[in-house]
Write an enzyme that holds these catalytic residues in place. Structure first.
Site, PDB file in Angstrom:
ATOM      1  N   LYS B 331       0.832  -1.203   0.000  1.00  0.00           N
ATOM      2  CA  LYS B 331       0.000   0.000   0.000  1.00  0.00           C
ATOM      3  C   LYS B 331       0.864   1.250   0.000  1.00  0.00           C
ATOM      4  O   LYS B 331       0.500   2.271  -0.569  1.00  0.00           O
ATOM      5  CB  LYS B 331      -0.916   0.004   1.224  1.00  0.00           C
ATOM      6  CG  LYS B 331      -2.067  -0.971   1.102  1.00  0.00           C
ATOM      7  CD  LYS B 331      -3.032  -0.808   2.263  1.00  0.00           C
ATOM      8  CE  LYS B 331      -4.255  -1.686   2.046  1.00  0.00           C
ATOM      9  NZ  LYS B 331      -5.153  -1.663   3.206  1.00  0.00           N
ATOM     10  N   LYS B 333       3.412   1.687  -1.555  1.00  0.00           N
ATOM     11  CA  LYS B 333       3.865   1.973  -2.915  1.00  0.00           C
ATOM     12  C   LYS B 333       2.678   2.150  -3.862  1.00  0.00           C
ATOM     13  O   LYS B 333       2.807   2.001  -5.066  1.00  0.00           O
ATOM     14  CB  LYS B 333       4.761   0.827  -3.418  1.00  0.00           C
ATOM     15  CG  LYS B 333       6.101   0.779  -2.692  1.00  0.00           C
ATOM     16  CD  LYS B 333       6.989  -0.330  -3.230  1.00  0.00           C
ATOM     17  CE  LYS B 333       6.913  -1.551  -2.352  1.00  0.00           C
ATOM     18  NZ  LYS B 333       7.580  -2.728  -2.919  1.00  0.00           N
ATOM     19  N   ILE B 356      10.244 -12.887  -5.004  1.00  0.00           N
ATOM     20  CA  ILE B 356      11.332 -13.431  -5.828  1.00  0.00           C
ATOM     21  C   ILE B 356      12.675 -13.425  -5.097  1.00  0.00           C
ATOM     22  O   ILE B 356      13.503 -14.283  -5.345  1.00  0.00           O
ATOM     23  CB  ILE B 356      11.471 -12.655  -7.160  1.00  0.00           C
ATOM     24  CG1 ILE B 356      11.734 -11.169  -6.918  1.00  0.00           C
ATOM     25  CG2 ILE B 356      10.239 -12.839  -8.025  1.00  0.00           C
ATOM     26  CD1 ILE B 356      12.211 -10.437  -8.168  1.00  0.00           C
ATOM     27  N   CYS B 417      -0.810 -11.313  -7.517  1.00  0.00           N
ATOM     28  CA  CYS B 417       0.201 -11.051  -6.494  1.00  0.00           C
ATOM     29  C   CYS B 417       0.441  -9.560  -6.568  1.00  0.00           C
ATOM     30  O   CYS B 417      -0.525  -8.805  -6.432  1.00  0.00           O
ATOM     31  CB  CYS B 417       1.458 -11.872  -6.733  1.00  0.00           C
ATOM     32  SG  CYS B 417       2.049 -11.907  -8.431  1.00  0.00           S
ATOM     33  N   GLY B 420       1.541  -9.666 -10.903  1.00  0.00           N
ATOM     34  CA  GLY B 420       0.792 -10.718 -11.575  1.00  0.00           C
ATOM     35  C   GLY B 420       1.570 -11.400 -12.675  1.00  0.00           C
ATOM     36  O   GLY B 420       0.983 -11.895 -13.637  1.00  0.00           O
TER      37      GLY B 420
END
EC number: 3.1.3.95
Lengths: 758, 644
Positions: B331, B333, B356, B417, B420
């Site tokens: 949020k 960002k 990642i 996510c 996406g």
């Protein structure tokens, strides 16, 4: 006889009442007849008992009668969708008394719990009975609706009868009559009738003679000094010893050894080196001298008179107590720990149990001995205090690696017979059938089976039998009928026959061997033992009772140095060039030649070299010993855990497909045979599918084009076992619970299956 | 220099024969190519798991051809070059420090595609596509003897170390500096080899996937879903494909407004639709909620439309792949997640899959544990400490929940996510694999990858770093490897449910790095189109589909319409030793089951043929001549009977 007809009415009435509490079940069929065996007596029983199938809700629980006999705990559901039994001795809800590990009674409301043994009292009325079984099942019964008195009585009976005071109270001593007459006469040629092959028992000198011949152990002889067990009570009557040792000497030497156990010959490599097992020397002062004499005799029996290596297993392997502890831990982790909670630390918990570490240690030690026998061409003595535990595991593993014969079904059974049963593994104590001495209990045989499974897992086409066979074999330990697992020595086995109260017609008892599989399973069900991938029948095998000896084309080639040794020696029993393995054409191009690294032990180099070649499944097989290659034997450890059960999945689905394929090939082959052999008149009709079903070797039959190829619904990773009915915990996060329930409902007995497919 | 040579070979078209030459096929084996196809049969050496019959390039070659080739090449010191592959440099007297066998002396050849080391004293050969190299480092200072050492860290779980004498002629570059140039073409202004590789295959793999026909296979368009061309020129979303499936009643104009509220404009679009219940799997990126909890009417209406498109359920599940903490942190960002107040009838579930960076770290730890050697003790707890299997479990568990909601709950799901394109791609493709048996075939799996990964913009270029020397780039991550690992886990639990075998999966991963094929180049469909990849490079599927036999699982049974529900528990998850530990020579791979079963299949076919022949024979022949003919089939049958 037991029927319970008078109670049927009230029972039905009661069931109707229950309908108000539970969703309507289908109308109850007449209760199935209780199956009992000659000599089996009902001790106690309770009605209106609920067997818990699922902890989430009671919907699927079964109502029925709980019975304790002198053989088993039996639960007869009023209305059981899968009551047809595939096991000939035990129903799906039956547990032999010897299979009970712990009997626990619980009173929910009072918060009380008691573990029951023999001759005990119970101060509360049990509301629940939990049975922890040695085959890793956990069963739960509820008595909410049962009469408190009958519940208490049946619990006490189960507690009492599962702790027999004496060996002769085991059911095997009661179980007589029919089987005795049926099997006694067929002893010589009757074993597994299915194949017409016979498992040698090694209780007679001819079996040993044949084994000597088969392995070309010409410098060894059968010796009968222990006839009537006059020398050692734990050795078999016939043993194999170096030719150079006279009976007189042996008798004298026997005094030096624990339990008078003179060294026993196990097996001969075709290069002449022998595997010998030995107990420790009682008096350390005579140790040296005795060793020397034994060594000399063994060296004399070696064609090149090469030296003898002694491997003291007590010093490099875990002891029976450690093994037992590891087993208890891994069993706890697999069957008792809450499923989801134990996920996070699953791997390290498994590691901490040390079970896999021990499995690996035994395989590694055995591989090391293989190196000496095969790579160094020296005879090896494995020594252990009593020569009745660790030696059994190691000697059989070594032979399994070196000799493809033992990877056939009959060969494997003869191996167990030779290295465990006849060598005097103390099954009675290690199984703790009498629950007398927990310190003596140790799952060495299970450990051995796990080691075999590891090899099977790595070389799935090298064994004639399947993991289902190994599992079923382990379960058979807990059925107190088989002479194989009831006794600790041949002498005890022999003498037990005369112990029972003699009746006029049966002067002695007959204990069947576990190898009489037809006692437990139908011919059709026994086909689950057959591995469709097996490529055997290569090097050495016994066919139709006739023994063929090894092909020994390279017998004369030997060399002390590894590098210079002939290829035939390196790659196992059969040479690379004289007999090309069938896959050889594909594999022969892959032979890396590693230049030796500096700090490598000779045995490491030997293994490396072996691994750099394609494995000859008919020859020497060494398992990969990296820890990353030791796997958990899921079928054995997780088969009763509903959450771990993959529906329509698991290795069985590959087995399903492969056995269909092999069956189809068998059919086609027999069609061909009919064509080529037959006169034109007997040309097979179109659509006729091969041989009659009894003769077919595969459990799953070739599908016809109109059948779906998909694995049948009852196939799960637990097959042929059914986790439904075992104590369940909460279901796996995210997995539809319906899956497990489905599994339970559509479960078909294997016989139904057989009828469907034929 | 290399420019002209490549032009030369383009012109000469050495292997323009009717079918791909056996040689070039076998040499495409890339990173497993430590084992070479050239060595003599009896003495082939390598430090790889060369005993793997399954993964050996030899097996892909027809035996006769192989034998011929072996004879021809046995004395050559050079690798079999691919079309347009040119030798760039070579060096004598190089030492390769094999972690398993010790130091080996030999020669090194560098081409624009590979490193080829040939041992002088033995048959040992190391054949490494340069694309696999992640970084090259000069190790330590030159020793007293004037040697320099170079370490090659590889993307495929191994490290290689070489050394050679310092050149007396100081002007001459070390061969490893030449290597660096060709290992990182992008950083050096060169072309990736895939654009030069000129192999012609019988099948064109670029034609495997066509979005419209894939949607048609799923029954789209139908009364609730339509195909839109709103993104035809990648204007709405440059990381999405041009063909998208969206709810019928949302016009293109509204889609654009929705795209303003979704990160990178990645609006919810259809991935898969249940053929019976019409429950759907849709994917998107996070909503741009921000710290102030911004809302978008269009987005809310849009999700409602997705829910309404499925009459079976009045609920919608939104699966946010992230841990809730991470989702909340987004949020700050400008991102975030759907609040259940704003989205009525929607239930939001966090799947706790890490980002990642966590995954990259986990794989790095795994490499430490498995390479070069596995410690004898504490293997399982070491493995546990990498958390690799735990991550695999979370991903599979998420996919299972999605599949379960769609199949058992008949409820549509939205998956996202942050952007996406990583976790979302893992989740949608894995759940589709569980739900739809089509994706378990070889071609279906290729379609799945083309669709959910390539067309929806998984950033392969960034995640793998093709030809880029910047190995510390924080955008690199083994997201796709993780996905393939999950697929392998599924094949372990359902050994008969997949048409492809383990070798297929390993081959995909090998060519993920090799840069031999164009398939995994670039970050999005748009980029691939701009770079003209399909015209300039060969598709991996061309290579695979030209020899399907090698990649097929003989145990395959079509579980048509059967949903796979794996048991997502560490009890059933295993480390994929056939991939991660394959370089260890102590590892003999599992007895190749599929070889054995292939034999069975072949045998069955042979017997069937013979039976058919005989049956025909029987019907045709007259009664009188029967006895004469009976002999010949009997003789031909004999070899069969040695079997089983």
């Amino acid at each position: 006889a037991f029927a319970g007809n008078d109670k049927k009415k009230t029972e039905m009435h009661f069931t109707t009442q229950l309908l108000t509490f539970f969703p309507a079940p289908p109308p109850p069929p007449p209760p199935p007849p209780f199956v009992y065996f000659p000599g089996e007596i009902v001790v106690n029983e309770a009605n209106f008992v609920r067997k818990c199938i699922n902890t989430e809700n009671n919907q699927d629980d079964l109502w029925g009668k709980l019975i304790c006999t002198n053989f088993k705990v039996s639960f007869i559901p009023n209305d059981d969708p899968h009551k047809r039994l595939s096991h000939k001795l035990l129903g799906e809800h039956d547990i032999p008394l010897t299979c009970l590990e712990q009997v626990v009674t619980v009173n929910d409301t009072k918060g009380k719990k008691k573990v029951l043994g023999s001759n005990q009292k119970l101060k509360f009325n049990p509301t629940e009975l939990i049975l922890y079984c040695k085959d890793l099942r956990i069963l739960r019964f509820c008595f909410n609706e049962a009469g408190p008195e009958s519940a208490r009585k049946v619990c006490l009976a189960i507690g009492h009868y599962s702790h027999p005071a004496d060996l002769q109270l085991l059911f095997g001593f009661e179980y007589q009559g029919r089987r005795y007459h049926e099997f006694k006469g067929e002893r010589v040629n009757g074993y597994p009738q299915r194949t017409g092959l016979r498992t040698p028992f090694f209780d007679r000198s001819s079996d040993w003679d044949r084994e000597i011949k088969r392995t070309s152990a010409s410098e060894w002889r059968v010796c009968s000094i222990n006839e009537d067990y006059i020398i050692s009570p734990s050795l078999p009557e016939f043993i194999v010893v170096p030719v150079s040792m006279a009976d007189q000497d042996l008798k004298q030497y026997s005094l030096y050894f624990t339990d008078m156990r003179v060294p026993l010959w196990c097996w001969n490599h075709h290069n002449g080196s022998a595997l010998v097992r030995m107990a420790s020397v009682v008096d350390p002062l005579t140790q040296r001298k005795t060793d020397q004499k034994i060594f000399t005799a063994i060296t004399r029996s070696h064609p090149h008179r090469s030296e003898v290596l002694k491997s003291e297993l007590d010093k490099c392997l875990p002891n029976i107590l450690e093994i037992q502890n590891a087993f208890i831990k891994i069993r706890q982790i697999c069957t008792l720990d809450p499923f989801e909670e134990s996920e996070e630390r699953w791997l390290s918990t498994i590691e901490n149990s040390r079970w896999l570490e021990f499995v690996r240690a035994f395989l590694k030690q055995s591989a090391e001995i293989v190196y000496y026998l095969d790579g160094k061409n020296v005879s090896v003595i494995i020594q252990e205090e009593e020569d009745r535990d660790l030696n059994c595991v190691v000697s059989s593993l070594v032979q399994l690696m070196l000799d493809p014969h033992y990877r056939s079904l009959i060969g494997f059974q003869s191996l167990v017979q030779k290295e465990w049963v006849m060598a005097g593994h103390r099954f009675l104590d290690r199984c703790n059938h009498l629950k007398k001495n927990d310190k003596e209990e140790s799952p060495l045989f299970v450990l051995f089976l796990d080691c075999v499974w590891q090899m099977m897992n790595q070389y799935p086409a090298a064994f004639e039998f399947t993991e289902a066979y190994l599992t079923v074999l382990s379960d058979s330990m807990w059925i107190p009928l088989f002479s194989t697992f009831l006794f600790s020595s041949s002498k005890q086995r022999e003498f037990a026959k005369n112990k029972a109260i003699p009746s006029a017609e049966d002067p002695t008892l007959y204990f069947p061997s576990v190898w009489e599989w037809s006692l437990q399973y139908s011919t059709k069900d026994q086909t689950l033992f057959n591995n469709p991938m097996y490529v055997g029948k290569g090097a050495a095998c016994v066919q139709n009772g006739e023994v063929k000896s090894f092909s020994r084309t390279k017998q004369k080639s030997f060399s002390s140095t590894l590098r210079g040794s002939a290829t035939s020696l390196r790659n196992g029993l059969r040479g690379g060039e004289d007999t090309l393995p069938r896959r050889g054409s594909l594999m022969s191009e892959l032979k890396p030649d590693f230049s030796p690294a500096k700090d490598e032990s000779p045995s490491e180099r030997y293994f490396k070299e072996w691994f750099s070649r394609p494995a000859d499944l008919h020859g020497l097989l060494i398992p990969v010993l990296m820890p990353s290659h030791m796997a958990l034997w899921k079928l054995f450890f997780l088969r009763w855990v509903p959450e771990a059960c993959i529906s329509k999945g698991g290795p069985i689905t590959a087995y399903h497909k492969l056995s269909q394929l092999v069956d189809e090939i068998e059919i086609l082959r027999s069609q061909l045979r009919q064509y080529k052999g037959a006169s034109p008149a007997s040309t097979p009709l179109k659509g006729q599918r091969g041989r009659p079903s009894e003769q077919r070797n595969m459990y799953f039959r070739a599908y016809s084009p109109d059948e779906p190829q998909t694995p049948p619904d009852y196939l799960t990773s637990s097959f042929p076992f059914n986790p439904a009915g075992n104590l369940c915990r909460r279901y796996v996060y995210g997995t539809p619970i319906s899956k497990f329930l489905n599994g339970a409902r559509i479960w078909l007995s294997t016989e139904t299956l057989a009828n469907d497919t034929v | 220099m290399e420019k002209s040579s490549s032009v030369d070979s383009l012109g000469s078209k050495r292997s323009s024969s009717r079918q791909p030459s056996v040689d070039s096929l076998s040499s495409t084996s890339t990173s497993r190519s430590d084992r070479s196809a050239q060595a003599k049969p009896s003495t082939l050496s390598s430090d790889s798991v060369s005993t793997s019959a399954e993964f050996s390039p030899e097996l892909r070659v027809k035996p006769k051809a192989a034998a011929k080739k072996v004879l021809r090449d046995s004395d050559k010191e050079e690798p079999q070059l691919l079309p347009n592959e040119t030798v760039q440099d070579n060096a004598q007297d190089v030492t390769y420090f094999c972690p398993f066998t010790g130091a080996l002396r030999g020669t090194v050849i560098i081409t624009n595609y590979r490193l080829f080391f040939k041992c002088t004293d033995s048959e040992f050969v190391l054949d490494l596509p340069l694309g696999v190299v992640s970084r090259v480092e000069k190790i330590g200072s030159a020793s007293s003897r004037g040697d320099v050492s170079y370490g090659l860290v590889c993307k495929d779980m191994r490290n290689l170390r070489f050394s050679h004498k310092l050149m007396e002629d100081t002007l001459r570059k070390s061969i490893f500096e030449v290597l660096m140039k060709f290992a990182f073409p992008v950083s050096n202004g060169l072309q990736i080899f895939a654009f030069e590789y000129g192999q012609v295959f019988p099948e064109n793999g670029w034609k495997v996937y066509d979005a419209v026909s894939e949607y048609r296979r799923q029954g789209i368009p139908n009364e609730s879903w339509r195909i839109t061309k709103v993104n035809d020129h990648y204007e709405m979303c440059d990381t999405y494909p041009c063909t998208l499936a969206v709810p019928v009643n949302i016009p293109d104009e509204e889609l654009k407004r929705v795209s303003a509220f979704r990160a990178k404009g990645r609006i919810p679009v259809l991935s898969w639709i249940h053929p019976e219940s019409q429950a759907t799997v849709t994917r998107c990126s996070q909503p741009m909620v921000g710290v102030n909890g911004k809302r978008s009417k269009e987005d809310e209406k849009y999700l409602q439309a997705i829910m309404d498109a499925n009459a079976q359920s009045h609920k919608l599940f939104i699966f946010d792949a992230r841990p809730s903490v991470n989702a909340a942190a987004n949020k700050m960002k400008g991102g975030g997640f759907e609040s259940e107040d704003a989205y009525q009838n929607a239930e939001l579930v966090f799947l706790d899959i890490h980002n990642i960076h966590v995954m990259r770290e986990s794989l790095r730890k795994l490499k430490d544990v498995v390479y070069p050697n596995i410690e004898d003790s504490r293997w399982l707890s070491n493995l546990e400490s990498t958390h690799w299997l735990e991550h695999i479990k979370l991903i599979l568990a998420g996919a299972l929940r999605i599949a379960d909601k769609v199949e058992s709950g008949k409820t549509s799901v939205v998956v996202h996510c942050s952007d996406g394109w990583d976790r979302t791609a893992q989740l949608t493709s894995l759940s589709m694999l569980m739900l739809d048996s089509y994706y378990r075939t070889i071609r279906g799996f290729e379609v799945l990858l083309e669709k959910e990964w390539l067309s929806f913009g998984h950033r392969f270029q960034l995640r793998i770093g093709h030809g880029d020397k910047n190995h510390t780039d924080a955008d690199r991550s083994p997201v796709f490897i993780q996905f393939i690992d999950c697929v392998w886990q599924l094949t372990r639990q359902f050994p008969a449910a997949f048409e492809f075998n383990e070798y297929f999966l390993v081959t995909i991963l090998d060519h993920l790095y090799s840069c031999l094929f164009g398939t995994f180049l670039c970050n999005s469909e748009q980029q691939r189109l701009k770079e003209d990849v399909p015209k300039r490079a060969v598709s991996l599927w061309s290579y695979i589909n030209s020899q399907l036999e090698e990649f097929s699982n003989p145990l395959y049974v079509n579980y048509s319409n059967h949903v796979l529900f794996p048991v997502v528990s560490l009890r059933h998850l295993e480390l994929w030793v056939g991939y991660y530990i394959r370089w260890n020579p102590r590892m003999r791979p599992q007895e190749p089951i599929h070889l054995r079963s292939k034999e069975l299949l072949a045998k069955r076919a042979e017997l069937q043929k013979r039976v058919d022949e005989l049956q025909r024979d029987v019907t045709n022949r007259s009664a009188s001549s029967s006895s004469d003919r009976a002999g010949s089939p009997t003789r031909s049958i004999t070899p069969v009977q040695t079997f089983v």
